[in-house]
Design a protein around this motif. Sequence first.
Motif, PDB file in Angstrom:
ATOM      1  N   VAL A 171       0.859  -1.183   0.000  1.00 35.88           N
ATOM      2  CA  VAL A 171       0.000   0.000   0.000  1.00 35.88           C
ATOM      3  C   VAL A 171       0.896   1.234   0.000  1.00 35.88           C
ATOM      4  O   VAL A 171       1.662   1.456   0.950  1.00 35.88           O
ATOM      5  N   ALA A 172       0.824   2.010  -1.069  1.00 32.95           N
ATOM      6  CA  ALA A 172       1.546   3.274  -1.143  1.00 32.95           C
ATOM      7  C   ALA A 172       0.635   4.377  -0.617  1.00 32.95           C
ATOM      8  O   ALA A 172      -0.489   4.548  -1.099  1.00 32.95           O
ATOM      9  N   ILE A 173       1.114   5.115   0.380  1.00 36.56           N
ATOM     10  CA  ILE A 173       0.320   6.162   1.022  1.00 36.56           C
ATOM     11  C   ILE A 173       0.876   7.518   0.614  1.00 36.56           C
ATOM     12  O   ILE A 173       2.082   7.782   0.747  1.00 36.56           O
ATOM     13  N   GLY A 174      -0.007   8.364   0.099  1.00 35.19           N
ATOM     14  CA  GLY A 174       0.411   9.688  -0.353  1.00 35.19           C
ATOM     15  C   GLY A 174      -0.457  10.779   0.236  1.00 35.19           C
ATOM     16  O   GLY A 174      -1.555  10.537   0.759  1.00 35.19           O
ATOM     17  N   TYR A 175       0.058  11.993   0.124  1.00 33.81           N
ATOM     18  CA  TYR A 175      -0.672  13.171   0.604  1.00 33.81           C
ATOM     19  C   TYR A 175      -0.506  14.270  -0.433  1.00 33.81           C
ATOM     20  O   TYR A 175       0.613  14.690  -0.737  1.00 33.81           O
ATOM     21  N   THR A 187      -3.067   0.456  -3.680  1.00 33.19           N
ATOM     22  CA  THR A 187      -2.857  -0.887  -3.140  1.00 33.19           C
ATOM     23  C   THR A 187      -2.648  -1.864  -4.282  1.00 33.19           C
ATOM     24  O   THR A 187      -3.438  -1.915  -5.224  1.00 33.19           O
ATOM     25  N   GLU A 188      -1.585  -2.632  -4.183  1.00 31.68           N
ATOM     26  CA  GLU A 188      -1.250  -3.613  -5.221  1.00 31.68           C
ATOM     27  C   GLU A 188      -1.005  -4.963  -4.568  1.00 31.68           C
ATOM     28  O   GLU A 188      -0.308  -5.054  -3.549  1.00 31.68           O
ATOM     29  N   THR A 189      -1.594  -5.993  -5.147  1.00 34.35           N
ATOM     30  CA  THR A 189      -1.427  -7.341  -4.618  1.00 34.35           C
ATOM     31  C   THR A 189      -1.128  -8.311  -5.744  1.00 34.35           C
ATOM     32  O   THR A 189      -1.623  -8.156  -6.862  1.00 34.35           O
ATOM     33  N   ASN A 190      -0.313  -9.297  -5.441  1.00 37.90           N
ATOM     34  CA  ASN A 190       0.012 -10.378  -6.367  1.00 37.90           C
ATOM     35  C   ASN A 190      -0.371 -11.693  -5.708  1.00 37.90           C
ATOM     36  O   ASN A 190      -0.138 -11.893  -4.511  1.00 37.90           O
ATOM     37  N   GLY A 191      -0.944 -12.577  -6.485  1.00 39.58           N
ATOM     38  CA  GLY A 191      -1.338 -13.859  -5.923  1.00 39.58           C
ATOM     39  C   GLY A 191      -1.674 -14.860  -7.003  1.00 39.58           C
ATOM     40  O   GLY A 191      -1.385 -14.659  -8.188  1.00 39.58           O
ATOM     41  N   LYS A 192      -2.304 -15.945  -6.569  1.00 37.38           N
ATOM     42  CA  LYS A 192      -2.668 -17.022  -7.484  1.00 37.38           C
ATOM     43  C   LYS A 192      -4.055 -17.537  -7.142  1.00 37.38           C
ATOM     44  O   LYS A 192      -4.400 -17.683  -5.970  1.00 37.38           O
ATOM     45  N   LEU A 193      -4.820 -17.806  -8.200  1.00 38.22           N
ATOM     46  CA  LEU A 193      -6.128 -18.428  -8.046  1.00 38.22           C
ATOM     47  C   LEU A 193      -5.964 -19.943  -8.057  1.00 38.22           C
ATOM     48  O   LEU A 193      -5.214 -20.486  -8.869  1.00 38.22           O
ATOM     49  N   GLY A 194      -6.670 -20.614  -7.157  1.00 38.41           N
ATOM     50  CA  GLY A 194      -6.583 -22.059  -7.085  1.00 38.41           C
ATOM     51  C   GLY A 194      -7.772 -22.718  -7.750  1.00 38.41           C
ATOM     52  O   GLY A 194      -8.915 -22.524  -7.334  1.00 38.41           O
ATOM     53  N   PRO A 244      -1.767 -17.115 -12.036  1.00 37.89           N
ATOM     54  CA  PRO A 244      -1.352 -15.836 -11.439  1.00 37.89           C
ATOM     55  C   PRO A 244      -2.417 -14.763 -11.622  1.00 37.89           C
ATOM     56  O   PRO A 244      -3.134 -14.737 -12.625  1.00 37.89           O
ATOM     57  N   LEU A 245      -2.512 -13.889 -10.640  1.00 39.74           N
ATOM     58  CA  LEU A 245      -3.508 -12.823 -10.675  1.00 39.74           C
ATOM     59  C   LEU A 245      -2.943 -11.599  -9.970  1.00 39.74           C
ATOM     60  O   LEU A 245      -2.319 -11.713  -8.911  1.00 39.74           O
ATOM     61  N   LYS A 246      -3.155 -10.438 -10.569  1.00 46.43           N
ATOM     62  CA  LYS A 246      -2.708  -9.179  -9.994  1.00 46.43           C
ATOM     63  C   LYS A 246      -3.888  -8.223  -9.884  1.00 46.43           C
ATOM     64  O   LYS A 246      -4.804  -8.260 -10.700  1.00 46.43           O
ATOM     65  N   ALA A 247      -3.840  -7.381  -8.867  1.00 41.32           N
ATOM     66  CA  ALA A 247      -4.887  -6.378  -8.682  1.00 41.32           C
ATOM     67  C   ALA A 247      -4.241  -5.097  -8.173  1.00 41.32           C
ATOM     68  O   ALA A 247      -3.307  -5.132  -7.363  1.00 41.32           O
ATOM     69  N   LYS A 248      -4.753  -3.972  -8.660  1.00 39.64           N
ATOM     70  CA  LYS A 248      -4.232  -2.667  -8.259  1.00 39.64           C
ATOM     71  C   LYS A 248      -5.400  -1.707  -8.120  1.00 39.64           C
ATOM     72  O   LYS A 248      -6.192  -1.542  -9.053  1.00 39.64           O
ATOM     73  N   VAL A 249      -5.512  -1.084  -6.952  1.00 41.32           N
ATOM     74  CA  VAL A 249      -6.649  -0.219  -6.647  1.00 41.32           C
ATOM     75  C   VAL A 249      -6.126   1.095  -6.079  1.00 41.32           C
ATOM     76  O   VAL A 249      -5.251   1.099  -5.203  1.00 41.32           O
ATOM     77  N   ALA A 250      -6.658   2.197  -6.585  1.00 43.49           N
ATOM     78  CA  ALA A 250      -6.324   3.524  -6.067  1.00 43.49           C
ATOM     79  C   ALA A 250      -7.520   4.060  -5.292  1.00 43.49           C
ATOM     80  O   ALA A 250      -8.659   4.000  -5.768  1.00 43.49           O
ATOM     81  N   CYS A 251      -7.264   4.576  -4.089  1.00 46.16           N
ATOM     82  CA  CYS A 251      -8.339   5.063  -3.222  1.00 46.16           C
ATOM     83  C   CYS A 251      -7.977   6.429  -2.656  1.00 46.16           C
ATOM     84  O   CYS A 251      -6.807   6.726  -2.396  1.00 46.16           O
ATOM     85  N   ILE A 308     -12.380   5.873   9.200  1.00 46.49           N
ATOM     86  CA  ILE A 308     -12.405   6.420   7.849  1.00 46.49           C
ATOM     87  C   ILE A 308     -13.775   7.046   7.615  1.00 46.49           C
ATOM     88  O   ILE A 308     -14.800   6.360   7.652  1.00 46.49           O
ATOM     89  N   SER A 309     -13.784   8.349   7.386  1.00 44.24           N
ATOM     90  CA  SER A 309     -15.048   9.058   7.181  1.00 44.24           C
ATOM     91  C   SER A 309     -15.547   8.934   5.752  1.00 44.24           C
ATOM     92  O   SER A 309     -16.759   8.913   5.508  1.00 44.24           O
ATOM     93  N   ARG A 310     -14.637   8.857   4.800  1.00 42.53           N
ATOM     94  CA  ARG A 310     -15.031   8.773   3.394  1.00 42.53           C
ATOM     95  C   ARG A 310     -13.972   8.001   2.626  1.00 42.53           C
ATOM     96  O   ARG A 310     -12.781   8.099   2.912  1.00 42.53           O
ATOM     97  N   GLN A 311     -14.425   7.224   1.640  1.00 44.51           N
ATOM     98  CA  GLN A 311     -13.499   6.444   0.825  1.00 44.51           C
ATOM     99  C   GLN A 311     -14.080   6.256  -0.571  1.00 44.51           C
ATOM    100  O   GLN A 311     -15.251   5.905  -0.722  1.00 44.51           O
ATOM    101  N   SER A 312     -13.263   6.501  -1.580  1.00 47.38           N
ATOM    102  CA  SER A 312     -13.656   6.271  -2.971  1.00 47.38           C
ATOM    103  C   SER A 312     -12.499   5.570  -3.673  1.00 47.38           C
ATOM    104  O   SER A 312     -11.359   6.032  -3.608  1.00 47.38           O
ATOM    105  N   CYS A 313     -12.811   4.454  -4.331  1.00 46.87           N
ATOM    106  CA  CYS A 313     -11.770   3.624  -4.941  1.00 46.87           C
ATOM    107  C   CYS A 313     -12.091   3.365  -6.406  1.00 46.87           C
ATOM    108  O   CYS A 313     -13.251   3.403  -6.825  1.00 46.87           O
ATOM    109  N   ARG A 314     -11.041   3.064  -7.153  1.00 46.34           N
ATOM    110  CA  ARG A 314     -11.187   2.707  -8.562  1.00 46.34           C
ATOM    111  C   ARG A 314     -10.015   1.809  -8.950  1.00 46.34           C
ATOM    112  O   ARG A 314      -8.891   1.985  -8.466  1.00 46.34           O
ATOM    113  N   PRO A 315     -10.247   0.836  -9.820  1.00 43.79           N
ATOM    114  CA  PRO A 315      -9.135  -0.010 -10.279  1.00 43.79           C
ATOM    115  C   PRO A 315      -8.225   0.757 -11.227  1.00 43.79           C
ATOM    116  O   PRO A 315      -8.675   1.623 -11.983  1.00 43.79           O
ATOM    117  N   VAL A 316      -6.951   0.455 -11.183  1.00 44.64           N
ATOM    118  CA  VAL A 316      -5.971   1.104 -12.059  1.00 44.64           C
ATOM    119  C   VAL A 316      -5.153   0.035 -12.761  1.00 44.64           C
ATOM    120  O   VAL A 316      -5.156  -1.124 -12.382  1.00 44.64           O
TER     121      VAL A 316
END
Length: 212
Positions: A112-116, A172-179, A186-193, A204-212
């Motif tokens: 998880v990369a955290i930015g401001y 947030t970026e994750t690497n894994g495998k589906l069984g 192999p499966l990868k997912a990347k989400v920006a929030c 957390i008062s508010r959260q909005s996410c989208r896949p990247v």
Amino acid sequence: MAGDEDPETTPSSPEYKPLPSSSRDLNVAVQVSHPSSIRRRRFIISIFLISFASILIYIFWPSDPRIKIERVKVSHVHVHRRPVPSIDMTMLVTLKVSNADVYSFDFTALDVAIGYRGKTLGHVSSDGGHVRAMGSSYLEAETQLDGVTVFADVISLIHDLAKGYIEFDTVTETNGKLGVLFFRFPLKAKVACGILVNTVNQTISRQSCRPV
């Protein structure tokens, strides 16, 4: 006359009696299959097979895992004024990984990369884990951000800390495998929030996410 035959000795022809007529007429209906009805039947069967195949593909086609930040806890905040304005803080991130597939999901790494305000403060990493089919799993990752300098935005960050609300950008970026049975894909997912964190009650008062 000698040539005349005796009518009594002449064999008589058999008499045929008419069969009794039935009270009902038997109507035999012969159904003839027209080419148009055959084509219609084939069309309906084709539509059914295509729909059934589409449903199977929709159910078994693998999808990316859903990642949601459930909680961000900011603690041990210390502001340095010299030599360069900077901030030390500890961040504990609670993540929820949901798997909507009918296969299990094993992720080997999660970052998880955290930015401001568009600038990266640091990264929160976690080891691997397992998410069962059509289930979810929670995990926590903690990082110590020492001497974070955000240049001109450091004053705004200090001001947001004083107000009790900070808006972070996360990727947030994750690497894994589906069984699937004995196979692993192999499966990868990347989400920006974008998240608005209440530093007073650590929610957390508010959260909005989208896949990247």
